[in-house]
Motif scaffolding. Structure first.
Motif, mmCIF file in Angstrom:
data_model
loop_
_atom_site.group_PDB
_atom_site.id
_atom_site.type_symbol
_atom_site.label_atom_id
_atom_site.label_comp_id
_atom_site.label_asym_id
_atom_site.label_seq_id
_atom_site.Cartn_x
_atom_site.Cartn_y
_atom_site.Cartn_z
ATOM 1 N N TRP A 1 0.858 -1.194 0.000
ATOM 2 C CA TRP A 1 0.000 0.000 0.000
ATOM 3 C C TRP A 1 0.886 1.233 0.000
ATOM 4 N N ARG A 2 0.755 2.048 -1.052
ATOM 5 C CA ARG A 2 1.619 3.218 -1.198
ATOM 6 C C ARG A 2 1.079 4.444 -0.456
ATOM 7 N N GLY A 3 -0.123 4.388 0.064
ATOM 8 C CA GLY A 3 -0.766 5.576 0.626
ATOM 9 C C GLY A 3 -0.613 5.686 2.143
ATOM 10 N N ILE A 4 -1.529 6.465 2.743
ATOM 11 C CA ILE A 4 -1.513 6.736 4.189
ATOM 12 C C ILE A 4 -1.921 5.475 4.934
ATOM 13 N N THR A 5 -1.228 5.204 6.050
ATOM 14 C CA THR A 5 -1.612 4.038 6.845
ATOM 15 C C THR A 5 -2.271 4.455 8.166
ATOM 16 N N GLN A 6 -1.946 5.670 8.687
ATOM 17 C CA GLN A 6 -2.594 6.115 9.937
ATOM 18 C C GLN A 6 -2.647 7.640 9.977
ATOM 19 N N ILE A 7 -3.776 8.178 10.459
ATOM 20 C CA ILE A 7 -3.922 9.624 10.681
ATOM 21 C C ILE A 7 -4.479 9.786 12.096
ATOM 22 N N ILE A 8 -3.848 10.681 12.898
ATOM 23 C CA ILE A 8 -4.395 11.008 14.207
ATOM 24 C C ILE A 8 -4.713 12.499 14.172
ATOM 25 N N THR A 9 -5.987 12.837 14.326
ATOM 26 C CA THR A 9 -6.399 14.232 14.131
ATOM 27 C C THR A 9 -7.551 14.595 15.066
ATOM 28 N N ILE A 10 -7.751 15.914 15.208
ATOM 29 C CA ILE A 10 -8.845 16.390 16.046
ATOM 30 C C ILE A 10 -10.109 16.426 15.190
ATOM 31 N N PRO A 11 -11.209 15.888 15.704
ATOM 32 C CA PRO A 11 -12.454 15.925 14.918
ATOM 33 C C PRO A 11 -12.891 17.372 14.696
ATOM 34 N N PRO A 12 -13.653 17.662 13.653
ATOM 35 C CA PRO A 12 -14.085 16.705 12.621
ATOM 36 C C PRO A 12 -12.950 16.389 11.640
ATOM 37 N N SER A 13 -12.911 15.147 11.213
ATOM 38 C CA SER A 13 -11.831 14.700 10.325
ATOM 39 C C SER A 13 -12.402 14.107 9.036
ATOM 40 N N THR A 14 -11.564 14.045 8.032
ATOM 41 C CA THR A 14 -11.991 13.477 6.745
ATOM 42 C C THR A 14 -11.221 12.177 6.494
ATOM 43 N N ILE B 1 -10.608 8.253 20.249
ATOM 44 C CA ILE B 1 -9.967 7.882 21.500
ATOM 45 C C ILE B 1 -9.438 9.153 22.173
ATOM 46 N N ARG B 2 -9.938 9.413 23.361
ATOM 47 C CA ARG B 2 -9.507 10.569 24.172
ATOM 48 C C ARG B 2 -9.508 11.864 23.351
ATOM 49 N N GLY B 3 -10.590 12.084 22.635
ATOM 50 C CA GLY B 3 -10.759 13.336 21.899
ATOM 51 C C GLY B 3 -10.046 13.388 20.566
ATOM 52 N N PHE B 4 -9.364 12.334 20.222
ATOM 53 C CA PHE B 4 -8.678 12.297 18.925
ATOM 54 C C PHE B 4 -9.299 11.229 18.028
ATOM 55 N N ASP B 5 -9.341 11.561 16.726
ATOM 56 C CA ASP B 5 -9.756 10.560 15.728
ATOM 57 C C ASP B 5 -8.527 9.779 15.283
ATOM 58 N N TYR B 6 -8.580 8.458 15.478
ATOM 59 C CA TYR B 6 -7.522 7.576 14.951
ATOM 60 C C TYR B 6 -8.067 6.956 13.661
ATOM 61 N N ILE B 7 -7.477 7.321 12.536
ATOM 62 C CA ILE B 7 -7.908 6.769 11.232
ATOM 63 C C ILE B 7 -6.820 5.778 10.782
ATOM 64 N N ASN B 8 -7.185 4.490 10.803
ATOM 65 C CA ASN B 8 -6.203 3.437 10.498
ATOM 66 C C ASN B 8 -6.535 2.712 9.188
ATOM 67 N N THR C 1 -12.936 4.195 -0.670
ATOM 68 C CA THR C 1 -13.963 3.762 0.269
ATOM 69 C C THR C 1 -13.636 2.371 0.819
ATOM 70 N N GLY C 2 -13.794 2.245 2.123
ATOM 71 C CA GLY C 2 -13.649 0.923 2.744
ATOM 72 C C GLY C 2 -12.248 0.564 3.165
ATOM 73 N N CYS C 3 -11.279 1.481 2.899
ATOM 74 C CA CYS C 3 -9.905 1.124 3.248
ATOM 75 C C CYS C 3 -9.551 1.514 4.692
ATOM 76 N N TYR C 4 -10.353 2.433 5.279
ATOM 77 C CA TYR C 4 -9.976 2.972 6.590
ATOM 78 C C TYR C 4 -11.097 2.796 7.600
ATOM 79 N N THR C 5 -10.681 2.754 8.896
ATOM 80 C CA THR C 5 -11.635 2.731 10.003
ATOM 81 C C THR C 5 -11.271 3.878 10.944
ATOM 82 N N LYS C 6 -12.292 4.675 11.356
ATOM 83 C CA LYS C 6 -12.039 5.816 12.251
ATOM 84 C C LYS C 6 -12.507 5.453 13.658
#
Lengths: 316, 223
Positions: free
Chosen positions: A122-135, A148-155, A140-145
């Motif tokens: 996979w050449r793209g992003i594997t994880q994003i940790i950001t403050i909601p709201p996040s994109t 946790i403790r006020g942060f969005d973990y997008i894996n 479609t279907g590659c990530y799960t948000k």
């Protein structure tokens, strides 16, 4: 008085003639006896050797497998041309007890094929940790948000390196073509790999076995004790129709001599018993186990172009 | 009266004849039944196919069959480019390329070169229409084909190797099929054998309908 006597004698004569006629009728040939087969040539028994048919192998010991038996007979016939359509040939065979000779048949050949997986990175992003709201990035279907403790973990949902895809399957999300505006959000093929190839990139025998077994039902993996190279096989069954054949080539050498060549292949079926030497010890390959076959050619006239003329006559 | 006289005369005479017949019958012996074999040309019918062989020359291609150099794939029409666009494969038969006799294979192939002559072959395709022919005739039919020369000159070996990879030879072979049509049957007959310049090898094919008369037929060598 004389007329009565004459009538009596005449009647008697007629009975006598009738009896004679019945005897004649009994002698008139019937269709069964007018033209017995006339043998023209007999090759006597000759041994011929069966030849393996490409692909006629099996991993199943009890399978019946076919072989072809080439034969060729040549002989000269001195007959008028008009007799040619009445020349018949018969190939006789003398199989041993475990052999069967058939004209054609459908067989299931089984063979082993080494199984492969295609690996992707996979050449793209594997994880994003950001403050909601996040994109969530595409596809479609590659990530799960997860919040946790006020942060969005997008894996990223999948193994990003050496991701295995079995033959005939597709990637679980996305593709090798990136979505518009996201040039790195794509898979890149690392090529296909065998069981041994998968171990070569760092996985253990147990891990590789678990992976291949998960993706492919009814596979055979060489035991760990066999050592390198390890193999992962899948049995492939092929339905094939096999037929024998017979050809007749005739060459005229003079007005009454015709050189015949009768050739072709008999089809022989025998049990698969012989394990071939090249096969893997754990996945034996069986071939037909047959011996020489005796064949014989008989040439005969049948249904002669002959008309039997009945000579109906009495001799004194 | 004369009539009476005649009758009087006839009765004893007839009696004598009958008596004589009786003794004759007693002495009659059956002659042996004599079965005389004769060719009975009326009991079956023969239809001789009129073959019109078409002669072809077979060639082997000696040029480039695979290249990574586009400039070597000439003419481009006889080469197929792979998906990556970096290799070209020759698409005509390498062995046994069939060219009508007398035609230059370079011209016929559109510019591919060079070619090496292997041999010439006869190709026979004969169609016969048997009109109003019932099924029972087909069941009693037999086709006999043989090769010959007009003066019984020995026929050279027919086994000329065309394709060493697929082991294809020019040996005589034939095939036929019956096609059922609305008003009878059509016989398609195909044959294949070498053509020699030294001796003319011919093919004769007879279709026999045993115990039958032949229906109407017409032949053609055009399919």
């Amino acid at each position: 008085m004389k007329i009565n006597q004459m009538s009596f004698k005449q009647d008697k004569n007629e009975v006598g003639l009738n009896n004679k006629a019945v005897q004649v009728a009994n002698l008139i040939p019937t269709p069964n006896n007018i033209s017995p087969a006339t043998y023209l040539y007999d090759s006597d028994w000759v041994d011929v050797l069966p030849v393996d048919i490409d692909g006629a192998t099996s991993q199943v010991e009890s399978y019946e497998l076919p072989q072809k038996v080439p034969f060729e007979f040549s002989f000269n016939l001195e007959v008028p041309e008009v007799y040619l359509p009445f020349v018949n040939v018969a190939i006789l065979v003398q199989p041993s007890t475990d052999q069967k000779v058939i004209g054609s048949g459908q067989f299931v050949f089984s063979s082993l094929r080494e199984v492969t997986l295609t690996l992707y990175r996979w050449r793209g992003i594997t994880q994003i940790i950001t403050i909601p709201p996040s994109t969530i990035p595409p596809p479609t279907g590659c990530y799960t948000k997860t919040l946790i403790r006020g942060f969005d973990y997008i894996n990223f949902n999948h193994q990003a390196v050496h991701f295995p895809v079995p033959e005939g399957s597709t990637l679980p999300c996305g593709s090798t073509t990136p979505p518009p505006g996201w040039p790195d959000q794509r898979w890149e093929s690392e090529g296909s790999t065998t069981f041994q190839g998968y171990m070569n990139i760092g996985y253990t025998y147990t891990q590789a076995k678990a992976l291949f077994t998960k993706y492919y039902p009814e596979i055979f993996i060489t035991p760990e004790s066999h050592g390198i190279p390890y193999k992962c096989y899948q049995r492939v069954n092929t339905d094939t129709v096999v037929s024998g054949d017979e050809k007749i080539k005739i060459t005229k050498t003079d007005d009454k001599n015709f050189q015949f060549s009768v050739y072709g292949n008999l089809m022989l079926v025998s049990p698969a018993k012989t394990e071939t030497t090249w096969s893997d010890p754990d996945f034996p390959t069986y071939k037909p186990d047959s011996t020489a076959l005796s064949t014989r050619l008989k040439v005969f006239f049948k249904e002669h172009p002959v008309n039997f003329i009945q000579t109906k006559a009495y001799n004194e | 009266m004369k009539t009476f006289d005649n009758t009087k005369y006839k009765i004893p005479q007839l009696l004598n004849d009958v008596t004589a017949n009786e003794s004759t019958i007693a002495f009659l012996k059956l002659s042996k039944i004599k079965n005389t074999a004769t060719n009975n040309f009326e009991k079956f019918n023969v239809s001789t196919l009129v073959h019109a062989p078409v002669i072809y020359d077979l060639y082997k291609f000696l040029g480039v069959t695979y290249t990574n150099n586009e400039a070597g794939a000439v003419p481009p029409e006889v080469y197929e480019e792979n998906e990556a666009g970096n290799a070209w494969t020759f698409i005509l038969p390498v062995y046994g390329y069939r060219v009508p006799q007398g035609v230059d294979p370079v011209v016929f192939s559109g510019g591919a070169t060079p070619w090496q002559f292997i041999t010439s072959i006869n190709i026979i395709r004969t169609r016969v229409n048997y009109l109003n022919l019932p099924d029972s005739y087909i069941k009693k039919s037999k086709i006999v084909s043989y090769l010959y020369t007009d003066d019984n000159t020995p026929i050279p070996s027919l086994n000329i190797l065309i394709d060493p990879l697929s082991e294809i030879y020019t040996d005589f072979s034939y095939f036929y099929r019956w096609l059922k049509v609305n008003d009878g049957y059509v016989l398609d007959f195909y044959a294949f054998f070498p053509y020699f310049t030294t001796v003319e090898v011919k093919l004769k094919t007879n279709v026999y309908f045993l115990d039958k008369d032949l229906g109407n037929e017409n032949q053609s060598n055009v399919f």
